[in-house]
Design an enzyme around this catalytic site. Sequence first.
Site, PDB file in Angstrom:
ATOM      1  N   CYS A 114       0.836  -1.201   0.000  1.00 51.00           N
ATOM      2  CA  CYS A 114       0.000   0.000   0.000  1.00 51.00           C
ATOM      3  C   CYS A 114       0.876   1.260   0.000  1.00 51.00           C
ATOM      4  O   CYS A 114       1.744   1.416   0.864  1.00 51.00           O
ATOM      5  CB  CYS A 114      -0.910  -0.004   1.222  1.00 51.00           C
ATOM      6  SG  CYS A 114      -1.942   1.464   1.286  1.00 51.00           S
ATOM      7  N   ASP A 216      -1.678  -3.488 -14.254  1.00 49.07           N
ATOM      8  CA  ASP A 216      -2.015  -3.081 -15.624  1.00 49.07           C
ATOM      9  C   ASP A 216      -2.577  -4.193 -16.500  1.00 49.07           C
ATOM     10  O   ASP A 216      -2.522  -4.079 -17.730  1.00 49.07           O
ATOM     11  CB  ASP A 216      -0.801  -2.452 -16.326  1.00 49.07           C
ATOM     12  CG  ASP A 216      -0.317  -1.202 -15.628  1.00 49.07           C
ATOM     13  OD1 ASP A 216      -1.042  -0.702 -14.739  1.00 49.07           O
ATOM     14  OD2 ASP A 216       0.786  -0.721 -15.950  1.00 49.07           O
TER      15      ASP A 216
HETATM   16  C1  LIG Z   1      -8.915   2.082  -5.003  1.00 47.22           C
HETATM   17  C2  LIG Z   1      -7.824   1.070  -4.755  1.00 47.22           C
HETATM   18  C3  LIG Z   1      -7.742   0.434  -3.526  1.00 47.22           C
HETATM   19  C4  LIG Z   1      -6.726  -0.502  -3.286  1.00 47.22           C
HETATM   20  N1  LIG Z   1      -6.690  -1.143  -2.080  1.00 47.22           N
HETATM   21  C5  LIG Z   1      -5.757  -2.110  -1.862  1.00 47.22           C
HETATM   22  C6  LIG Z   1      -5.767  -2.877  -0.666  1.00 47.22           C
HETATM   23  O1  LIG Z   1      -6.622  -2.712   0.206  1.00 47.22           O
HETATM   24  N2  LIG Z   1      -4.786  -3.804  -0.520  1.00 47.22           N
HETATM   25  C7  LIG Z   1      -3.816  -4.032  -1.470  1.00 47.22           C
HETATM   26  O2  LIG Z   1      -2.951  -4.883  -1.299  1.00 47.22           O
HETATM   27  N3  LIG Z   1      -3.802  -3.322  -2.616  1.00 47.22           N
HETATM   28  C8  LIG Z   1      -4.748  -2.394  -2.843  1.00 47.22           C
HETATM   29  N4  LIG Z   1      -4.778  -1.730  -4.035  1.00 47.22           N
HETATM   30  C9  LIG Z   1      -3.806  -2.101  -5.090  1.00 47.22           C
HETATM   31  C10 LIG Z   1      -4.383  -3.187  -6.014  1.00 47.22           C
HETATM   32  O3  LIG Z   1      -4.640  -4.379  -5.301  1.00 47.22           O
HETATM   33  C11 LIG Z   1      -3.412  -3.492  -7.174  1.00 47.22           C
HETATM   34  O4  LIG Z   1      -2.192  -3.927  -6.620  1.00 47.22           O
HETATM   35  C12 LIG Z   1      -3.136  -2.277  -8.039  1.00 47.22           C
HETATM   36  O5  LIG Z   1      -4.330  -1.575  -8.347  1.00 47.22           O
HETATM   37  C13 LIG Z   1      -2.424  -2.665  -9.348  1.00 47.22           C
HETATM   38  O6  LIG Z   1      -3.209  -3.575 -10.090  1.00 47.22           O
HETATM   39  P1  LIG Z   1      -4.108  -3.097 -11.355  1.00 47.22           P
HETATM   40  O7  LIG Z   1      -3.199  -2.393 -12.305  1.00 47.22           O
HETATM   41  O8  LIG Z   1      -4.683  -4.371 -11.899  1.00 47.22           O
HETATM   42  O9  LIG Z   1      -5.138  -2.171 -10.801  1.00 47.22           O
HETATM   43  C14 LIG Z   1      -5.768  -0.795  -4.292  1.00 47.22           C
HETATM   44  C15 LIG Z   1      -5.861  -0.137  -5.522  1.00 47.22           C
HETATM   45  C16 LIG Z   1      -6.876   0.768  -5.766  1.00 47.22           C
HETATM   46  C17 LIG Z   1      -6.959   1.433  -7.118  1.00 47.22           C
END
Ligand SMILES: Cc1cc2nc3c(=O)[nH]c(=O)nc-3n(C[C@H](O)[C@H](O)[C@H](O)COP(=O)(O)O)c2cc1C
Length: 342
Positions: A114, A216
């Site tokens: 995070c 991504d």
């Molecule tokens: C609104 C939001 C909330 C998120 N909350 C968490 C979380 O609670 N725990 C976590 O490990 N990652 C959290 N993430 C990160 C996502 O799990 C992920 O690692 C990140 O969005 C990259 O993946 P993506 O490109 O598929 O979105 C959050 C991301 C977003 C956008």
Amino acid sequence: MLSTAPSPSRLLPGFTLGRHRIDPPLVLAPMAGITDLPFRRVCRRFGIGLVVTEMIASRAIEQGRGRTERMAELDREERPISVQIAGSDPTYMQEAAQWAVARGADFVDINMGCPVKKICKQVAGSAMLRDERLVARVLEATVAAVAVPVTLKIRTGWDEASKNVGRIARIAEECGVQLLTVHGRTRSQMFNGHANWEDIGLAKQAVSIPVIGNGDIVDGDSARRMVAASGCDGVMVGRAVQGNPWVLGEVRAALLGEPAPARPSPAERWLVIREHMRHLAEHHGIRTASQLARKHIPWYTKGLPGSSEFRNAFQRLQEWQAQLDAAEAFFLGCDDRFADAA
Ligand SMILES: Cc1cc2nc3c(=O)[nH]c(=O)nc-3n(C[C@H](O)[C@H](O)[C@H](O)COP(=O)(O)O)c2cc1C
């Protein structure tokens, strides 16, 4: 019934975690404020292998807040499920892990990815990647506290100059972590630029536990490219599911070597959205559901004809039933507009 019969062009075989098979190796990303129980229920119908709750802070658990209890409410049908906890105090993390298992977690996932300032200030989330000894202490303590598999989610490091994804992966494996998820960005990247999928490969090369690649993925093709670039054992999809849980069906098909499912019509989307709204109201009550609908419904309309006018009008609606009626009219009306255009 969704079939997982092996196909000759299958990309990834799936893997075992504790007493569960993660197959297809497709994971719904934890997203605070988004992947609550209602949305996880919706996502599950697309045949994914694993879901993770929103992050729950170990201190909040210790303070016993009602909201925290609600975040850990799990559904029998969404198994296997991982409850994600965050924190840097080994004792609190042990208690948090035991609390999660007592609420039915099949796995306990630890968040060291995070990037949010408030979390990093407490030396939790991705800030922990700067202190490898602390990482080891927290992981060892958590693994020792519970009988279920402990998993870890990280970024590739704090910043470009201090990337330590391979070392953290090895520490995790040595401490008994059984699955690692790597978001291919550093903390200082936040959500900017591109995820570096080759960096996910550095973790994969460093350990023999399964590695899930994250960052991504937006469709079947990007999932295939991430697997090729990183050698990961599974993929996690996050932001692309906002307003589009159907993307999980596409990614699933790519992993299984099956043809991509047909894109849903607006009327078919509405059936899923209506179910999502029903779960929201049941789980949170209408007041909170109505607030959450203001976020989710506009996402669902993205890319459809007339969506920006709809979104403007939708934000002014106060009543739950009015929100549902407006959304239904929009999605069912969309089909007519497509027919007119055809
Ligand atoms: C609104 C939001 C909330 C998120 N909350 C968490 C979380 O609670 N725990 C976590 O490990 N990652 C959290 N993430 C990160 C996502 O799990 C992920 O690692 C990140 O969005 C990259 O993946 P993506 O490109 O598929 O979105 C959050 C991301 C977003 C956008």
